[in-house]
Design a protein around this motif. Structure first.
Motif, short mmCIF file in Angstrom:
data_model
loop_
_atom_site.label_atom_id
_atom_site.label_comp_id
_atom_site.label_asym_id
_atom_site.label_seq_id
_atom_site.Cartn_x
_atom_site.Cartn_y
_atom_site.Cartn_z
N UNK A 164 1.11 -1.26 0.05
CA UNK A 164 -0.04 -0.06 -0.15
C UNK A 164 0.75 1.10 -0.07
N UNK A 165 0.65 2.16 -0.75
CA UNK A 165 1.33 3.36 -0.84
C UNK A 165 1.30 4.00 0.35
N UNK A 166 2.46 4.63 0.85
CA UNK A 166 2.62 5.34 2.19
C UNK A 166 1.86 6.69 2.07
N UNK A 167 1.42 7.02 3.43
CA UNK A 167 0.46 8.21 3.53
C UNK A 167 1.45 9.18 3.68
N UNK A 168 1.59 10.22 3.10
CA UNK A 168 2.54 11.28 3.26
C UNK A 168 1.92 12.49 3.84
N UNK A 169 0.69 12.69 4.15
CA UNK A 169 -0.01 13.72 4.62
C UNK A 169 0.42 13.96 5.87
N UNK A 170 0.49 15.11 6.55
CA UNK A 170 1.08 15.37 7.94
C UNK A 170 -0.06 16.36 8.66
N UNK A 171 -0.14 15.92 9.83
CA UNK A 171 -0.99 17.02 10.61
C UNK A 171 -0.27 18.21 10.93
N UNK A 172 -0.96 19.39 10.55
CA UNK A 172 -0.43 20.58 10.88
C UNK A 172 0.00 21.10 12.60
N UNK A 173 -0.85 19.97 13.26
CA UNK A 173 -0.43 20.49 14.82
C UNK A 173 0.48 19.42 15.30
N UNK A 174 0.22 17.91 15.32
CA UNK A 174 1.16 17.32 15.80
C UNK A 174 2.33 16.70 15.10
N UNK A 175 2.26 17.25 13.49
CA UNK A 175 3.39 16.54 12.73
C UNK A 175 3.65 15.53 12.39
N UNK A 176 2.54 14.64 12.80
CA UNK A 176 2.56 13.25 12.52
C UNK A 176 2.00 12.60 11.11
#
Length: 400
Positions: A164-176
């Motif tokens: 499965x392609x890796x999810x590179x979306x990042x949270x603007x609050x916790x940066x995860x």
């Protein structure tokens, strides 16, 4: 004169010596008659008992079949053939015929038939199973998943689906990166173009509140403030969940607040480890999963305007089957001729649409739409791009 009783297989036969004497006297007094073809019937024996019952016929008495079959009866000894001939030659003796009724066979499906057949064991009845585990000396390192996958791939014994392609979306609050746990940061919500926030990271921010319809208000305001606040646990920017104790300045990321063992309450308040009450609390919240519909409230008109105004766009703006490429521009001297009461016609506008083909039924092709300038007036151009055919260009002075 005594009676003699013989018993064989539940059948009773009575012999009387008086009957024999009586039969001998009758035979002497009565002259002999020619023999008839029918056999002489043996006379019945009459006896007088103390209970005043006479003329008793001896029959085979039925016996109920027991669960356990009775032991087999001893075999009947019949006299030899020459002795039987001698017996028949004597007219003075009484001829008796003994009929043996066969025993009833077991009916299929009866109670006796339901008994399980007994097993006959031959040889050894039980066997012992001994297990020996040999542990090699020294340190043994089990293979990791990657080594096992490579080994199975070399053997060619398994079929593994594509990763499965890796999810590179990042949270603007916790940066995860990627969606979080359901009982943790939860899923990612879209805030703006290529901007994402975790549901609980936004929901547990101090400024954010939720409407009855599920909209989160003031998420952008919390994000703007969080860019300047440092977390007390990880010492990184983006912390927006503060302690609700008066004059307490401790502030955390939502995930860091869980790791620091902060106490969350059902009224959407939080207390840091320094100010939380000891023990358990009635209003304490220990489960953070959100299964209802929640979204970020935003101004869509302003968001579209910000996308259009970007010079070098790295993203594609699409509405249904319409793909937006360029918005174009209008100079002051062109304003009078390049607009109508309902729309503007900027020069350089470009968009494409996937629509039904003009040549084949049930087939789609691409229509590239653009606006150009000719003799101070707008010129609408449509290029039909279809595989297997040359591009067809259609032009006109009106969009219709």
């Amino acid at each position: 004169m005594k009676d003699i009783v013989f018993c064989s297989n539940n059948c009773f036969v009575l012999y009387s010596a008086a009957v024999q004497a009586k039969n001998s006297e009758n035979k002497e007094s009565v002259p002999s008659l020619p023999q008839s073809p029918m056999k002489d019937r043996p006379p019945k024996a009459f006896h007088q008992y103390s209970n005043n019952i006479s003329t008793l016929d001896v029959h085979c008495l039925p016996q109920l079949q027991e669960k356990v079959s009775p032991p087999s009866s001893p075999p009947i000894m019949f006299p030899p053939a020459f002795e039987a001939a001698k017996v028949e030659a004597k007219p003075d003796e009484l001829k008796v015929t003994v009929k043996l009724k066969p025993r009833l066979k077991a009916i299929h499906g009866s109670l006796d038939d339901c008994r399980p057949p007994s097993k006959k064991w031959k040889g050894m009845k039980w066997k012992k199973w001994s297990i020996q585990i040999v542990i090699p000396k020294g340190s043994f390192k089990p293979p990791c998943e990657e080594e096992i996958d490579e080994f199975l791939k070399k053997l060619g014994t398994t079929l593994k689906p594509d990763p499965v392609p890796k999810d590179y979306r990042k949270c603007c609050f916790c940066h995860e990166e990627g969606d979080g746990l359901t009982d943790g940061p939860a899923r990612l919500l879209n805030l703006d173009l290529d901007l994402w926030v975790h549901l609980n990271c936004a929901l547990w921010s101090t400024e954010v509140y939720e409407t009855q319809a599920g909209a989160l208000i003031n998420v952008e305001l919390a994000l703007r403030r969080g860019l300047q606040m440092k977390c007390m646990f990880c010492h990184k920017m983006g912390a927006t969940s503060g302690c609700h104790r008066l004059r307490c300045t401790n502030i955390y990321h939502f995930t860091c607040a869980i790791k620091a063992q902060c106490m969350f309450f059902k009224d959407k308040t939080m207390l840091c480890p320094m100010h939380k009450p000891k023990g358990t609390h009635e209003q304490e919240l220990s489960y953070f999963a959100v299964f209802r519909r929640v979204y970020v409230q935003r101004d869509e008109v302003r968001q579209i305007a910000s996308i259009v105004q970007r010079g070098e766009r790295d993203h594609t703006f699409r509405v249904g089957s319409l793909i937006f490429h360029a918005v174009g521009q209008l100079l002051p001297q062109q304003m009078q001729a390049f607009h109508s009461s309902k729309a503007l016609f900027p020069v350089g506008y470009e968009a494409s649409r996937l629509y039904w083909s003009m040549r084949y039924a049930n087939r789609r092709c691409r229509y590239l739409c653009s606006i150009e300038e000719k003799d101070g007036l707008p010129l609408f151009v449509i290029k039909v791009v279809e595989q297997g055919h040359e591009d067809l260009v259609l032009t006109d002075k009106t969009p219709k």
